[in-house]
Design an enzyme around this catalytic site. Structure first.
Site, PDB file in Angstrom:
ATOM      1  N   ASP A  91       0.934  -0.984  -0.204  1.00 28.91           N
ATOM      2  CA  ASP A  91      -0.223   0.135   0.104  1.00 28.91           C
ATOM      3  C   ASP A  91       0.696   0.977  -0.256  1.00 28.91           C
ATOM      4  OD1 ASP A  91       0.916   0.039   2.271  1.00 28.91           O
ATOM      5  OD2 ASP A  91      -0.909   0.605   3.651  1.00 28.91           O
ATOM      6  N   SER A  92       0.448   2.596  -0.524  1.00 32.19           N
ATOM      7  CA  SER A  92       1.160   3.474   0.066  1.00 32.19           C
ATOM      8  C   SER A  92       1.486   3.938   0.884  1.00 32.19           C
ATOM      9  CB  SER A  92       0.124   5.322  -1.138  1.00 32.19           C
ATOM     10  OG  SER A  92      -1.018   4.808   0.332  1.00 32.19           O
ATOM     11  N   GLY A  93       1.205   3.596   2.523  1.00 33.41           N
ATOM     12  CA  GLY A  93       1.219   4.676   3.506  1.00 33.41           C
ATOM     13  C   GLY A  93      -0.143   5.122   4.102  1.00 33.41           C
ATOM     14  N   GLY A  94      -0.979   6.199   2.634  1.00 31.08           N
ATOM     15  CA  GLY A  94      -1.581   6.560   3.214  1.00 31.08           C
ATOM     16  C   GLY A  94      -2.885   6.448   3.537  1.00 31.08           C
ATOM     17  N   PHE A  95      -3.154   4.809   4.035  1.00 34.23           N
ATOM     18  CA  PHE A  95      -4.250   4.651   4.605  1.00 34.23           C
ATOM     19  C   PHE A  95      -3.838   4.680   6.728  1.00 34.23           C
ATOM     20  CE2 PHE A  95      -7.153   1.403   7.376  1.00 34.23           C
ATOM     21  CZ  PHE A  95      -7.798   1.675   7.429  1.00 34.23           C
ATOM     22  N   ASP A 145      -3.013   8.483  -1.959  1.00 35.97           N
ATOM     23  CA  ASP A 145      -4.574   8.862  -1.551  1.00 35.97           C
ATOM     24  C   ASP A 145      -4.938   9.628  -0.512  1.00 35.97           C
ATOM     25  OD1 ASP A 145      -4.285   5.938  -0.230  1.00 35.97           O
ATOM     26  OD2 ASP A 145      -6.527   6.037  -0.835  1.00 35.97           O
ATOM     27  N   GLN A 258     -11.627   7.330  -4.461  1.00 36.23           N
ATOM     28  CA  GLN A 258     -12.233   7.902  -3.014  1.00 36.23           C
ATOM     29  C   GLN A 258     -13.672   8.529  -3.245  1.00 36.23           C
ATOM     30  OE1 GLN A 258     -11.283   7.267  -0.152  1.00 36.23           O
ATOM     31  NE2 GLN A 258      -8.834   6.109   0.094  1.00 36.23           N
ATOM     32  N   GLY A 285     -10.641   4.161   1.274  1.00 36.56           N
ATOM     33  CA  GLY A 285     -11.537   4.712   1.814  1.00 36.56           C
ATOM     34  C   GLY A 285     -13.306   3.905   2.202  1.00 36.56           C
ATOM     35  N   ASP A 335      -8.031  -7.336   0.063  1.00 37.70           N
ATOM     36  CA  ASP A 335      -6.968  -7.806   1.101  1.00 37.70           C
ATOM     37  C   ASP A 335      -8.124  -8.005   2.602  1.00 37.70           C
ATOM     38  OD1 ASP A 335      -6.834  -4.778   0.553  1.00 37.70           O
ATOM     39  OD2 ASP A 335      -5.595  -5.073   2.520  1.00 37.70           O
ATOM     40  N   CYS A 373     -12.892 -28.984   7.067  1.00 34.69           N
ATOM     41  CA  CYS A 373     -11.260 -28.203   6.916  1.00 34.69           C
ATOM     42  C   CYS A 373     -10.339 -29.326   6.136  1.00 34.69           C
ATOM     43  CB  CYS A 373     -11.377 -26.850   7.331  1.00 34.69           C
ATOM     44  SG  CYS A 373      -9.904 -26.253   6.910  1.00 34.69           S
TER      45      CYS A 373
END
Lengths: 438, 438
Positions: A91-95, A145, A258, A285, A335, A373
């Site tokens: 990820d970009s680190g934004g979140f 973002d 977004q 988002g 994810d 399972c």
């Protein structure tokens, strides 16, 4: 073209596809386990392989702080550093930065934030977030973002969406100018796809290949090319159903839509992001505190505005029912930390409902956690033993619980793919899994 | 006869042997990993098998408190409860109870103690400790002893040793009267040794079988008998080099020699314990704070008084050099929490010395932890990655570190056995391993 995407089959809105990344060919819809700090918590990499994980996530914010992107690059990039040979998405680190709340300040240029580890001050811009991700060297990286908070009024959501669009353009510009700086961009740096494909064909988690037109013979025939390198005589690239990249390979940068919980803003965000142009589009988002019905509504309406021939990645969802539902709506990638985080809290997903393994009712229960399972935990251990490990704060509880939950998620997605390939209506929308086991 | 012991080769005082227990044939000298709460901390059972662990320990005190011996028995005994098919040894609870210090009161009858978990009051006597161990159902159980504190004056050490002797007699009496109550005492309850042996022969950790006169063909031929049960026609017991027990099987009760740090008292303790009569003898009450030289001196002198044809078990030692040294003195069995506990603190044993993986010097070190180690950790991960996992408090650090340390210990003991079988002087007494890596 570094990440080719092909749709093999559709069933109503659902799509069965293949995403070719430099380190792996990924069957979609795909669930991507989260490996925040260069580890899917508690799980050794060989176990992840055995579980059939095709691609995992890394978090740029965490890796930037520790061990640092320079360290990862010096160690050969994230794949080499953590010894993971399949695909990675960062990820970009934004979140994460936006989750810091009081510890950040946003302006047009970027975000100033304080480390949750030691309070030190740092700055992320679209450019620096791209640089960090190029240094980390994942197969897929994300535009920087702003994740709009919930609730947000329309003016706020609009302003935030517009900044995300401007940052997307800056992200793309930086990426295009620097994408060749990824460590493995030379073709010889990566094990060939032919070798990978051959290895993959022998893997037990591989479902429905015959129906998908990727005969094993072809991949096997391609295997001898595995040692090819640029100047090596006779090292011809063999033909595959999906052609292996024959030139320099780079990462792929995905755009992010977004717009808060507003359908119109989401439409506008999708249009602006598409105008900038990315090989795939993510919906960000969501899962930020809104009701689940609203999430679904926004996902469904946003998907209508995304190109059907490009991968669609819904970020940060969800329960087992939700990932099935979103796949049925046409989402290709998802994810979520839920399977791994819930496992560490003793919450286990089973075909009979959700199990809280700490409950006294399991103290003398000799049955496997989930009788339906086939994972190595359910094949070997009893609920009584899992309950004992959890109640005794044993580390093994975290490992075994996580193996089971990841197996449940990955198996669920395999069934979804199988069901699309057969053209069947999904039998997996029972809505039972996340309810407590009766 | 449930635990047969045979010495195949000797080299000076060192012995290479085989101990046949109901669940496994064990090659000695053997190192036994400690699985206090029915788990060798952080390690799944299949990984333990892969590492070549032949026998593990369980702690009666811990299992008595949690999950309780009744729960373990209802779940089929400790093997079944934790899904461990090889051998298990339980201690008597004595050592743990004596570690409680302020929380215990000792009299002739036994020990009253408070749980470290909830402060509740409990009582262990030789009889109740035997009952607990019979219910847990390990292959080997230990007499209830008093671990003499260090330092102790001669009168105190003598009185303590004498009580241990009286408790040994009571332990044996109770055991003889109740040993048939172990869950798996009927022959059909345990997978046959033939089947086990066949499985074992295929295992990569099996060293030097040919030299030891246990040809694979014989074991393979015996495999079809694996489904034999008492009333089954044609289910003959096939011949093996070491004959499988043909009658009811029981646990083995080992006696424990005490006597503090006094050679004379140790001699007297050995004589009195031998007079009571056990199939094997343990040396207890060491590694309780005394200098290492003294430990060695007491071990060496005590061994002189133990019968040479019975297994000798030195409890709670030691470093890699120490286990090699004690094996060279004629010790057959050892256990220690050191490899597992040190691993959780980032202290790793290597052929180049002890590594503290948290050190900054490893932050960008791409080399494997131990270039001479073939374990799955050294084969796949770098020091830089292990250092990152440890510094980031990742659970995976505990798992990978423990896998390596156990591998190092088990591999060390395999080399000791191999070296005895070849009649070679041990090349493994370099004394380097526990020193910090230069």
């Amino acid at each position: 073209m570094s990440n080719a995407f092909r749709i093999d089959t559709t069933r109503r809105k659902a799509r069965l596809g293949r995403l070719l990344t430099p380190h792996a060919e990924i069957e979609t819809p795909v669930f991507m386990p989260v490996g925040t700090q260069a580890t899917v918590k508690a799980i050794p990499q060989d176990t992840l392989e055995e579980l059939g994980a095709q691609i995992i996530l890394g978090n740029t914010y965490h890796l930037y702080l520790r061990p640092g992107v320079e360290t990862v690059r010096r160690m050969g990039g994230l794949h080499e550093f953590m010894s993971w040979r399949r695909a990675i998405l960062t990820d970009s680190g934004g979140f994460q930065v936006f989750s810091l709340n009081e510890l950040r300040k946003v302006n047009e240029e970027g975000v100033t934030f304080r480390s949750h580890l030691d309070g030190s001050s740092h700055f992320f811009s679209p450019e620096s977030a791209m640089e960090a991700q190029i240094w980390l060297g994942a197969d897929i990286i994300m535009a920087f973002d702003e994740c709009t908070e919930f609730p947000a009024d329309r003016a706020r959501a609009r302003a935030s969406m517009q900044m995300t669009a401007r940052w997307a353009a800056r992200s793309k510009k930086y990426f295009e100018e620097h994408k060749h700086e990824v460590l493995w961009s030379a073709p010889s740096q990566i094990p060939t796809l032919a070798a990978k494909s051959a290895a993959r064909m022998g893997h037990p988690d591989h479902v429905g290949t015959a129906a998908l037109g990727c005969p094993a013979e072809q991949s096997s025939a391609a295997a001898p090319a595995s040692s090819r390198s640029p100047g090596q005589p006779g090292a011809a690239v063999t033909t595959q159903t999906i052609a292996a990249p024959q030139s320099e390979q780079t990462q792929s940068l995905f755009g992010i839509v977004q717009g808060g919980m507003d359908r119109e803003l989401r439409k506008e965000s999708a249009e602006r992001t598409i105008e900038i142009g990315f090989p795939a589009y993510a919906i960000g988002g969501l899962s930020v505190g809104e009701p689940r019905e609203l999430t679904r509504e926004i996902v469904e309406s946003t998907l209508e505005h995304l190109p059907s021939d490009k991968p669609r990645y819904l970020m940060g969802v969800g329960t087992p029912e939700e990932i099935v539902e979103y796949a049925s709506l046409g989402v290709d990638m998802m994810d979520c930390v839920l399977p791994t985080r819930a496992a560490r809290h003793g919450l286990l997903f089973t075909s009979e409902g959700k199990v809280s393994i700490k409950q006294a009712r399991y103290a003398q229960d000799p049955a496997p956690l989930d009788p339906n399972c086939g994972c190595r935990v359910c094949q070997r251990y009893s609920r009584a033993y899992l309950r004992h490990l959890y109640a005794s704060n044993e580390v093994l509880a975290q490992l075994l619980n996580t193996v089971h939950n990841l197996s449940f998620y990955l198996d669920t997605m395999r069934r979804v793919r199988h069901s699309i390939s057969l053209g069947e209506e999904s039998r997996f929308l029972s809505g039972l899994w996340s309810r407590p086991k009766p």
